[in-house]
Design a protein around this motif. Structure first.
Motif, PDB file in Angstrom:
ATOM      1  N   TYR A   3       0.862  -1.174   0.000  1.00  0.00           N
ATOM      2  CA  TYR A   3       0.000   0.000   0.000  1.00  0.00           C
ATOM      3  C   TYR A   3       0.904   1.231   0.000  1.00  0.00           C
ATOM      4  N   GLN A   4       0.499   2.237  -0.754  1.00  0.00           N
ATOM      5  CA  GLN A   4       1.281   3.475  -0.784  1.00  0.00           C
ATOM      6  C   GLN A   4       0.354   4.674  -0.709  1.00  0.00           C
ATOM      7  N   LEU A  37       6.662  -3.751   7.149  1.00  0.00           N
ATOM      8  CA  LEU A  37       7.562  -2.598   7.169  1.00  0.00           C
ATOM      9  C   LEU A  37       6.827  -1.368   6.675  1.00  0.00           C
ATOM     10  N   LEU A  38       7.144  -0.234   7.274  1.00  0.00           N
ATOM     11  CA  LEU A  38       6.695   1.059   6.784  1.00  0.00           C
ATOM     12  C   LEU A  38       7.939   1.813   6.344  1.00  0.00           C
ATOM     13  N   ASN A  39       7.963   2.205   5.082  1.00  0.00           N
ATOM     14  CA  ASN A  39       9.024   3.080   4.602  1.00  0.00           C
ATOM     15  C   ASN A  39       8.429   4.467   4.408  1.00  0.00           C
ATOM     16  N   LEU A  40       9.080   5.457   4.985  1.00  0.00           N
ATOM     17  CA  LEU A  40       8.696   6.857   4.814  1.00  0.00           C
ATOM     18  C   LEU A  40       9.791   7.554   4.030  1.00  0.00           C
ATOM     19  N   PHE A  41       9.397   8.287   3.000  1.00  0.00           N
ATOM     20  CA  PHE A  41      10.345   9.010   2.156  1.00  0.00           C
ATOM     21  C   PHE A  41       9.851  10.436   1.992  1.00  0.00           C
ATOM     22  N   ALA A 134       4.504   7.251   1.940  1.00  0.00           N
ATOM     23  CA  ALA A 134       4.493   6.135   2.889  1.00  0.00           C
ATOM     24  C   ALA A 134       4.196   4.857   2.117  1.00  0.00           C
ATOM     25  N   THR A 135       5.069   3.867   2.251  1.00  0.00           N
ATOM     26  CA  THR A 135       4.872   2.587   1.600  1.00  0.00           C
ATOM     27  C   THR A 135       4.818   1.500   2.659  1.00  0.00           C
ATOM     28  N   LEU A 136       3.705   0.797   2.696  1.00  0.00           N
ATOM     29  CA  LEU A 136       3.523  -0.323   3.623  1.00  0.00           C
ATOM     30  C   LEU A 136       3.689  -1.628   2.871  1.00  0.00           C
ATOM     31  N   GLN A 137       4.377  -2.560   3.507  1.00  0.00           N
ATOM     32  CA  GLN A 137       4.522  -3.910   2.977  1.00  0.00           C
ATOM     33  C   GLN A 137       4.330  -4.860   4.156  1.00  0.00           C
ATOM     34  N   GLY A 138       3.545  -5.892   3.985  1.00  0.00           N
ATOM     35  CA  GLY A 138       3.384  -6.838   5.071  1.00  0.00           C
ATOM     36  C   GLY A 138       2.196  -7.771   4.891  1.00  0.00           C
TER      37      GLY A 138
END
Length: 139
Positions: A3-4, A37-41, A134-138
């Motif tokens: 999800y982004q 994981l949550l990646n914030l850029f 915000a990119t969610l992976q899981g």
């Protein structure tokens, strides 16, 4: 699951600002993940993201003071000066702190330590709103 989402952070004064709750509120999908994981850029070159102390606000003011020593305004060796005296130091601070953070997700929550929070590090005196991806992976 992937999800982004783009998250807009309203303009903030120069300094280090806790945005953890704003991130959590913008991403209710986190609650559905057992592991991930949550990646914030941050899509800007004069602001950055960091993880640090979430309780004592003097940490944030001390961080601002220290980074102002590391990257002072009006240094005589700066060549990039046409956007004002805070611009080149803002780029240096952004490079030192970085444009992204990756945070584990465990049992529907960000797996931050007890005293950790997500900072928007604003390095300009008169900044505009900031955009985070915000990119969610899981699962």
């Amino acid at each position: 699951m992937w999800y982004q989402k783009h998250i807009i952070i309203s303009a903030k004064p120069r300094g280090f600002h806790l945005i953890t709750e704003q991130i959590i509120s913008a991403l209710p999908q986190i609650r559905s993940l057992d592991v991930g994981l949550l990646n914030l850029f941050i899509t800007h070159t004069s602001a950055s993201l960091a993880i640090n102390e979430n309780a004592d606000p003097t940490v944030r003011s001390d961080m601002e003071a220290h980074f102002n020593v590391l990257a002072p305004e009006n240094a005589p060796y700066y060549r990039h000066t046409y956007e004002g005296p805070d611009d080149m130091p803002a780029h240096i601070k952004s490079v030192l702190l970085g444009a992204s953070q990756t945070i584990p997700i465990s049992k529907g929550k960000l797996a931050l330590g007890t005293w950790q929070g997500i900072y928007l590090c604003e390095h300009r005196d008169h900044a505009s709103e900031r955009t985070l991806i915000a990119t969610l992976q899981g699962e």
